[in-house]
Design a protein around this motif. Structure first.
Motif, short mmCIF file in Angstrom:
data_model
loop_
_atom_site.label_atom_id
_atom_site.label_comp_id
_atom_site.label_asym_id
_atom_site.label_seq_id
_atom_site.Cartn_x
_atom_site.Cartn_y
_atom_site.Cartn_z
N GLU A 44 0.93 -1.32 -0.13
CA GLU A 44 -0.03 0.13 0.03
C GLU A 44 0.86 1.38 0.06
N HIS A 55 2.47 1.76 -3.35
CA HIS A 55 1.52 2.15 -4.36
C HIS A 55 1.08 3.73 -3.96
N LEU A 56 1.07 4.04 -2.85
CA LEU A 56 0.96 5.37 -2.32
C LEU A 56 1.91 6.43 -3.00
N GLU A 95 4.32 5.82 -5.24
CA GLU A 95 4.43 5.84 -6.82
C GLU A 95 3.10 6.58 -7.25
N SER A 96 1.92 6.74 -6.85
CA SER A 96 1.07 7.46 -7.63
C SER A 96 1.10 8.73 -7.17
N SER A 97 1.52 9.28 -6.03
CA SER A 97 1.40 10.63 -5.71
C SER A 97 2.49 11.30 -5.86
N PRO A 99 5.46 12.60 -8.63
CA PRO A 99 5.77 12.41 -9.91
C PRO A 99 7.24 12.12 -10.22
N ARG A 123 11.78 7.85 -10.10
CA ARG A 123 10.37 7.76 -9.47
C ARG A 123 10.64 7.28 -8.11
N SER A 152 9.64 5.02 -4.87
CA SER A 152 9.13 3.69 -4.68
C SER A 152 9.49 3.27 -3.35
#
Length: 450
Positions: free
Chosen positions: A23, A26-27, A29-31, A33, A90, A92
């Motif tokens: 989780e 994912h948080l 990598e998605s938030s 840039p 990015r 991670s």
């Protein structure tokens, strides 16, 4: 006070460590840039998989990084510990250890290292095109009369070059093409000035350069546009960028590299300085020669002044010399008269002994004597010739074949008139000719005896 334990039936939301890390990953990598980050490499390692693992750090912090094989193949250099780099990555999380990390997608050298890498790549490209070949380098003009200079009009470099050229080649015309030598757009200004100077047709030689500085300060002279402008220049060029230890792409593309701007001015004025030195040397020699000539002339004048006499004294000397010549003339005339008289007496005596009648009688006597000698010599020669002829005839008679025949011998000849000397040369019934002392006859061979 007594606390009540939580109810055994209350529902709880419980995550496993793996779920938590997933989780969080994912948080992140998605938030967050893609980011550009600079730092220093440490703990660099390459396992058998070919992936790169390292830490990126600065003075106060560090972060773990990973660059997978598919991405690191495009990196033009090999990372090393301590090297400053610029990465695009990015954010991670490595789920296995719950570690925060960066997944690197692009890497390039930062600062000085990046500039050096870029410089080497451009050098290799232009060298492959033959832009640096010595075969295309042109010789500098022997004595340039118009020199163009592409540089900053306010820097120390232009002052140094003008000072050197003014001292070593004062007759040369100097034209400055003012440009910015560093900063944004400086390379384009330099290239444009080189092209305009070439098209102007006014210059015999073009100097392009600036004073010293850092690699970043000199970078305008490492730009491709400047190198190509130098290579395309219709007039010979000298590159004079920075100090002696600085070497730029402009130095490689120009016809000649000077270690400093002052050295470029010295090279451009080398022949002029040499000519000036020779003229100064000739001038010094001329002055010495004139001084020597004046001294010698002064000495000659003084010598002639000392020899100069009063006209009356000279007239007396000339009169004395005239008397002396008169006496010599009289003596010479008397000597000639006496000599001619002696010659006349000798000729008279010789003539008396050589009268024509006496000479005619002597010649007649000699002629009679010579005639007698000639007649005796002719008789002697004829007698000796007759004796030799008789002796030769006797010898010829003795060896003549006819004399042999007179003694009763004969000569046997075959049908081709060849003498037969051996009976083996005959055949039975062969017809032969026999020559006698008197007459010939033909016979036929009946028998042959060897």
């Amino acid at each position: 006070m007594q606390t009540t334990p939580p109810s055994q039936n209350a529902k709880r939301s419980v995550l496993s460590v793996s779920d938590l890390n997933r989780e969080v990953k994912h948080l992140l990598e998605s938030s967050v840039p893609l980011l550009w980050i600079s730092g220093e490499i440490s703990n660099f390692s390459i396992p058998s998989s070919g992936h790169w693992y390292f830490s990126l750090k600065d003075a106060r912090a560090q972060v773990r990084c990973a660059m997978f094989r598919g991405r690191n193949r495009s990196v033009a250099f090999r990372p090393q510990n301590g090297r400053e780099v610029l990465i695009r990555a990015r954010v991670s999380l490595y789920e296995g250890r719950g570690e925060f990390q960066l997944i690197v997608e692009h890497m390039e050298e930062a600062g000085f290292g990046a500039l050096m890498r870029q410089l080497e790549q451009l050098k290799a490209k232009l060298n492959a095109e033959g832009l640096f070949d010595t075969s295309r380098k042109r010789s500098l003009p022997f004595l340039p009369t118009n020199i163009g200079i592409v540089t900053s009009p306010t820097g120390a470099a232009i002052r140094d070059m003008i000072h050197v050229l003014g001292r070593r080649h004062p007759s040369a015309q100097i034209e400055i093409w003012p440009v910015a030598v560093q900063g944004q757009g400086a390379a384009q200004q330099i290239a444009a000035a080189i092209e305009k100077a070439g098209r102007s047709g006014r210059h015999d030689l073009l100097i392009v350069g600036r004073g010293g500085g850092s690699l970043e300060d000199l970078w305008s002279f490492n730009e491709e546009v400047v190198a190509r402008a130098l290579a395309a220049s219709p007039i010979p060029t000298i590159s004079a960028v920075g100090h002696e230890t600085d070497t730029t792409i402009a130095d490689l593309a120009a016809d000649l590299r000077a270690p400093t701007p002052s050295a470029a001015a010295e090279i451009a004025s080398a022949n002029a300085a040499e000519i000036l030195q020779r003229l100064e040397h000739i001038q010094r020699r001329l002055h010495r020669a004139m001084d020597n000539h004046l001294k010698h002339s002064s000495q000659q004048v003084q010598l002639r002044r000392n020899r100069l006499r009063h006209p009356k004294e000279q007239l007396l000397n000339q009169a004395q010399r005239l008397d002396h010549l008169e006496m010599r003339l009289v003596a010479a005339c008397q000597q000639q008269i006496q000599s001619r008289k002696s010659q006349l007496d000798s000729a008279s005596r010789a003539f008396a002994h050589n009268l024509p009648t006496l000479r005619l009688d002597n010649s007649r006597k000699q002629l009679i004597q010579l005639k007698g000698n000639l007649e005796r010599a002719i008789q002697l020669i004829l007698q000796r010739g007759s004796d030799k002829l008789s002796h030769g005839a006797q010898l010829l008679q003795n060896i003549s074949p006819l004399a042999v025949l007179q003694r009763g011998y004969a000569i046997v000849l075959d049908s081709e008139n060849r003498a037969i000397r051996d009976s083996a040369e005959l055949d039975t019934d062969q017809q032969v000719h026999i020559k006698l002392a008197k007459g010939n006859f033909t016979a036929k061979v009946k028998t042959i005896e060897n």
